[in-house]
Design an enzyme around this catalytic site. Structure first.
Site: not given
Ligand code: PAF
Length: 281
Positions: A30, A34-35, A37, A147, A150, A153, A186
């Protein structure tokens, strides 16, 4: 580095890469990179011929009272960082490109979304699942990198990918941390200096759980209560959840087994932070 803004152009580009025999790694983000990502991107780059990164602040995963409008954005900075890490393509669609008029499909992963952030943020994972499913169909990657910060997720995406027979390998990457242990996010930029100090309660909670486990404690309630007391001792904090749960089903456990996930969500000031650690021998 190529910047692609439409779904059609991205699909055409990916199809051409596949026809040329190239493998595609994908890192969805999104933005406000940052490091953490950048580490996902390095892992993606190491696993495939082409690295595609998407930057899209997905409105469907934010609740009505959440921070969609004020979610930090820095397009120029993001593009420079993605370029420096060696991204080949950045997919950067507008909101209407992803959700045109008439959009009405939902993707819902059931059991693993019930606990943790699923309880605290109703509908959040439906939004994540639908946008990631769309991005997978647009970018057509061979593998996608997420990552472990999360954790839920990552579990939801792995479940969705398996359940819908998506031919994509999901790779989880360990959380990247600041030197004092705060997980990169973030949202950290919202913290003022006092809150930044209090935010260390997450890392300290995970250390405490690990110590208690090592010393023989197996009662989840005892560990949870100790963590809650530790967090409440830090100013500006409000616990959203402290959960000791099964690392696969994400359901709460009464006793710690060989491997238990400690998952935390704490509001520090107005900023909601999450973190997790697998507690095991
Ligand atoms: O982890 C994130 O930044 C978001 O949830 C993702 C996976 C890009 C979906 O919008």
């Amino acid at each position: 580095m190529e910047i692609v803004k439409t779904v059609e152009a991205m699909q055409r580009t990916s199809e051409a890469l596949r026809l040329a025999g190239k493998t595609i790694a994908f890192v969805p983000t999104m933005g406000f990179l940052h490091e953490g990502h950048l580490e996902l991107m390095r892992v993606g780059k190491a696993h495939a011929d082409t690295l595609v990164v998407s930057i899209f602040v997905n409105p469907t995963q934010f609740g009505p009272s959440e921070d969609y409008d004020r979610y930090p954005r820095d397009t120029e900075g993001d593009l420079a960082k993605a370029r420096a890490v060696g991204a080949d393509i950045v997919f950067f669609p507008a909101r209407e490109e992803m959700y045109p008029d008439g959009f009405q499909t939902r993707v819902q992963v059931e059991r693993v979304t019930r606990n943790l952030c699923g309880t605290a943020r109703p509908g959040h994972f439906d939004g994540v699942a639908v946008v990631v499913a769309k991005l997978f169909n647009i970018v057509k990657p061979h593998l996608a990198v997420f990552g472990q910060k999360d954790y839920q997720q990552l579990t939801v995406i792995s479940r969705m990918t398996a359940d819908l027979n998506m031919d994509i390998q999901i790779v989880g990457v360990p959380t990247v941390r600041e030197p004092d242990g705060l997980a990169m996010s973030s949202r950290n930029k919202y913290l003022n200096p006092e809150e930044r100090q209090s935010a260390l309660c997450l890392r300290k909670s995970m250390d405490l759980a690990e110590t208690m486990f090592r010393e023989g404690e197996r009662d989840a309630l005892a560990v949870r209560q100790a963590i809650e007391a530790l967090i409440n001792d830090h100013p500006h904090t409000r616990i959203d959840y402290v959960s000791l749960c099964d690392s696969t089903t994400l359901e709460d456990v009464a006793r710690l087994g060989d491997e238990t996930l400690l998952a935390l969500a704490v509001k520090v000031g107005a900023t909601r932070l999450i973190d997790n650690r697998l507690i095991r021998d």
